[in-house]
Design a protein around this motif. Sequence first.
Motif, PDB file in Angstrom:
ATOM      1  N   TYR A   1       1.424  38.131 106.829  1.00  0.00           N
ATOM      2  CA  TYR A   1       2.592  37.497 106.200  1.00  0.00           C
ATOM      3  C   TYR A   1       3.271  38.458 105.225  1.00  0.00           C
ATOM      4  N   ILE A   2       2.478  39.098 104.366  1.00  0.00           N
ATOM      5  CA  ILE A   2       3.047  39.993 103.356  1.00  0.00           C
ATOM      6  C   ILE A   2       3.719  41.193 104.010  1.00  0.00           C
ATOM      7  N   THR A   3       3.095  41.738 105.040  1.00  0.00           N
ATOM      8  CA  THR A   3       3.684  42.872 105.754  1.00  0.00           C
ATOM      9  C   THR A   3       4.984  42.464 106.438  1.00  0.00           C
TER      10      THR A   3
ATOM     11  N   PHE B   1      13.901  35.301  95.633  1.00  0.00           N
ATOM     12  CA  PHE B   1      13.145  34.291  94.908  1.00  0.00           C
ATOM     13  C   PHE B   1      11.822  34.051  95.623  1.00  0.00           C
ATOM     14  N   PHE B   2      10.744  34.110  94.870  1.00  0.00           N
ATOM     15  CA  PHE B   2       9.415  33.831  95.395  1.00  0.00           C
ATOM     16  C   PHE B   2       9.008  32.431  94.944  1.00  0.00           C
ATOM     17  N   PRO B   3       8.155  31.755  95.712  1.00  0.00           N
ATOM     18  CA  PRO B   3       7.758  30.406  95.328  1.00  0.00           C
ATOM     19  C   PRO B   3       6.878  30.363  94.070  1.00  0.00           C
ATOM     20  N   SER B   4       6.261  31.493  93.717  1.00  0.00           N
ATOM     21  CA  SER B   4       5.436  31.532  92.507  1.00  0.00           C
ATOM     22  C   SER B   4       5.210  32.986  92.106  1.00  0.00           C
ATOM     23  N   TYR B   5       4.755  33.173  90.872  1.00  0.00           N
ATOM     24  CA  TYR B   5       4.401  34.517  90.430  1.00  0.00           C
ATOM     25  C   TYR B   5       3.223  35.054  91.232  1.00  0.00           C
TER      26      TYR B   5
ATOM     27  N   ASN C   1       9.365  38.734 114.598  1.00  0.00           N
ATOM     28  CA  ASN C   1       9.293  37.353 115.069  1.00  0.00           C
ATOM     29  C   ASN C   1       8.009  36.642 114.622  1.00  0.00           C
ATOM     30  N   LYS C   2       7.382  37.149 113.551  1.00  0.00           N
ATOM     31  CA  LYS C   2       6.206  36.482 113.001  1.00  0.00           C
ATOM     32  C   LYS C   2       6.668  35.475 111.964  1.00  0.00           C
ATOM     33  N   GLU C   3       5.900  34.400 111.837  1.00  0.00           N
ATOM     34  CA  GLU C   3       6.270  33.307 110.948  1.00  0.00           C
ATOM     35  C   GLU C   3       6.277  33.746 109.480  1.00  0.00           C
ATOM     36  N   LEU C   4       7.353  33.376 108.777  1.00  0.00           N
ATOM     37  CA  LEU C   4       7.459  33.616 107.337  1.00  0.00           C
ATOM     38  C   LEU C   4       7.305  32.276 106.622  1.00  0.00           C
ATOM     39  N   LYS C   5       6.115  31.773 106.616  1.00  0.00           N
ATOM     40  CA  LYS C   5       5.833  30.484 105.994  1.00  0.00           C
ATOM     41  C   LYS C   5       4.997  30.747 104.750  1.00  0.00           C
ATOM     42  N   SER C   6       5.588  30.523 103.598  1.00  0.00           N
ATOM     43  CA  SER C   6       4.929  30.862 102.343  1.00  0.00           C
ATOM     44  C   SER C   6       4.139  29.678 101.799  1.00  0.00           C
ATOM     45  N   THR C   7       3.009  29.408 102.427  1.00  0.00           N
ATOM     46  CA  THR C   7       2.128  28.355 101.945  1.00  0.00           C
ATOM     47  C   THR C   7       1.052  28.974 101.063  1.00  0.00           C
TER      48      THR C   7
END
Length: 178
Positions: A130-132, A152-156, A115-121
């Motif tokens: 986040y990564i874990t 799909f990742f937002p960037s390399y 239940n932790k936020e998955l916000k890829s900023t």
Amino acid sequence: AHCIAKTRAYRVYISPSNNGKQSSSSSSHKQQRMTGQASNRKERTISYWCFAPALAMIELEGLGLRSIIVTSGTLSPMKSYSLELGLKFDVQLENPHIVKPNQIHVRVMGRGVSNKELKSTYDRRNDKEYITEMGNTLCALAKIIPGGMLIFFPSYGVMDACIEGWGGPSKNSTWLGD
């Protein structure tokens, strides 16, 4: 008007380099020797980015090339890419996708298995929590999704940080599982 359009296509971005470490350049060492004090200046990188691919493609076309071959699995619709690149494609080949619609399930997940936020900023791209959480969520999903997943990742940069954090090929992956 064309020059104004060109200038609007470019941006200058100044960012800290070397994670904000103090400058280790010869001028910094020279200043330290001369004054007896270390410099407090931090190194920065100046980037000059062009956000209009047509400018580069038109320049290539002007070189008199006989062929420019553009390939990708995601160039559809071709008309918009032609306009974006500023080129007319005399020959085009566009094939149907090999993945059937019933094989696709797209979902945006705001929270992971804990239940932790998955916000890829950008600020969170190297955040261990986040990564874990992303890795644990993907592992949980992989157990129940038949046939594998395409992620799909937002960037390399984000992809590399995740692979490193998950213990993938990297010299620096030490914290996951500690």
